[in-house]
Design a protein around this motif. Structure first.
Motif: not given
Length: 417
Positions: A151-163, A119-127, A264-269, A148-149
């Motif tokens: 790889w070296e990619i850390k941001s959306r900008e990194d993803e765009i450069e990778y692509a 899956h492509g869920c980030t380590g910050k989210g609930n999914d 504004v909600e409280n995520r599980l993490v 996301w846990r």
């Protein structure tokens, strides 16, 4: 799990930026076959072109699974019957879509003899939790890869450069679109200016299904919803399946500025996140269901069910759909819904959902008892004994305080002699 043991994986695929680059990343890092799986829960135009995109990105095969009716009947309406809203507002649009998708992922992984699910869920989210807890519920031994846990990619900008470096077609450029999740129940919007809670959303830019209340018509729209045992079955006298009811109410509700929630909600993490949600059909159905329950549920059951709704919402939000507790709470809820049958008429006007009348063959409202006029069924003198007994604990406590006060005053007088 050793990399060399991974020969074939099943990827939860959406065609967005994350999953667009994950196929390439998996082939580079695992040298494995990638099968893309799309769970269609009502993303509409977001599904267009996904088959070609997935294959062009390196997937060997793609499944696009129609899960809409299963999603609505077995997840959405189960939650609606419970009256569950996370933190009192969020109608759980993303949360209850993940289990039905993840369940199908496991089934396809078994059919394909895959070695892992990705899956492509980030380590910050609930999914990440919602996907993986469902996987464990149906196959506790199935490995899960979450790029996301690791790889070296850390941001959306990194993803765009990778692509760009690998000539992967980009679904979006940075700072161009909000991060969105869409299904038949809702659309969520996050990111960009919405990351700042002090900023009023530009609804002309944000909204896709709805208009702002200011731009809604100057005259009300009326809808009548029929429920059978807590489940919506007809609108304006026309019986239709659940998914079509939601589609219709999304349309008419969106036109009247209904169900726009800035939360504004409280995520599980543990972190807080802000999102704008479009829940037109959901807001209408929740309101109608609550009105009908006010007529058909006795006081104690209704009050206890309110407590259950809070716990039910937390379980769904936190990825525990397939837990024993959630299933047990649903059994309780379904018992309460045996008499939640009837028609609810609503007036939709500039963002408001207003009760315009409710009827039920199981109504507990009795005009003869409730009237302010003369009646022949209620002896008002009976209330004197009831009030005396009901007030007894308070009376006893007040008498105790009176005695203690008198004793202290007496002791004070004696000390002053």
């Amino acid at each position: 799990m050793n990399k060399e043991d991974i020969k074939k994986v099943v990827l939860a695929y959406s065609g967005g930026l994350d999953t667009s680059i994950i196929i390439s990343w998996l082939k580079e890092n695992y040298d494995c076959e990638v099968i893309a799986v799309v769970g269609n829960v009502g993303q509409e135009e977001e599904l267009e072109g996904l088959e070609d995109k997935a294959i062009a990105s390196g997937a060997s095969k793609i499944y696009i699974e129609d899960l809409i009716d299963e999603f609505v009947d077995d997840y959405v309406f189960e939650t609606l019957k419970a009256g569950a809203k996370y933190e009192g507002r969020y109608l759980l649009g993303t949360a209850f879509a993940r289990p039905v998708i993840a369940k199908r992922l496991v089934e396809i992984a078994h059919e394909e003899n895959a070695d892992a699910i990705v899956h492509g869920c980030t380590g910050k989210g609930n999914d990440q939790v919602r996907f993986e807890l469902t996987v464990k519920a149906f196959d506790p031994d199935m490995p899960v890869i979450a790029p996301w846990r690791t790889w070296e990619i850390k941001s959306r900008e990194d993803e765009i450069e990778y692509a760009k470096a690998r000539n992967i077609p980009l679904p979006m450029e940075k700072d161009e679109f909000y991060s969105e999740d869409r299904n038949i129940w809702h659309i969520s919007h996050e990111g960009l200016d919405l990351e700042y809670p002090d900023t009023e959303p530009n609804y002309d830019k944000v909204l896709k299904l709805s208009v702002s209340p200011e731009k809604a018509p100057d005259k009300p729209t009326y809808v009548t919803i029929r429920f059978d045992k807590g489940v919506p079955v007809a609108v304006n006298g026309e019986y239709m399946k659940g998914s079509d009811i939601i589609r219709y109410l999304n349309k008419v509700g969106g036109e009247n500025g209904i169900g726009i929630d800035d939360i504004v909600e409280n995520r599980l993490v543990g972190m807080k996140v802000r999102g704008v949600y479009e829940n037109a059909g959901g807001r209408i159905l929740y309101t109608a269901h609550e009105i009908l329950e006010s007529l058909t549920l006795d006081r104690d059951t209704m009050h206890y069910k309110d407590k259950v709704a809070v716990e039910f919402a937390s379980l769904v939000y936190n990825g525990l759909w397939f837990s024993t507790l959630r299933e047990a709470l649903s059994a309780f809820v379904n018992k309460t819904q045996e008499t939640v049958t009837g028609d609810v008429k609503l007036k939709l006007y500039k963002g408001n959902v207003i009760n315009a009348g409710v009827t039920s063959p199981y109504t507990l409202y009795d005009e003869e008892y409730a009237t302010f006029g003369e009646d022949g069924v209620y002896d008002q003198t009976d209330s004197q004994g009831f009030v005396n007994l009901y007030a007894l604990p308070i009376k006893v406590q007040a008498m105790m305080k009176k005695k203690v006060k008198a004793k202290k005053e007496q002791e004070k007088k004696e000390q002053g002699k």
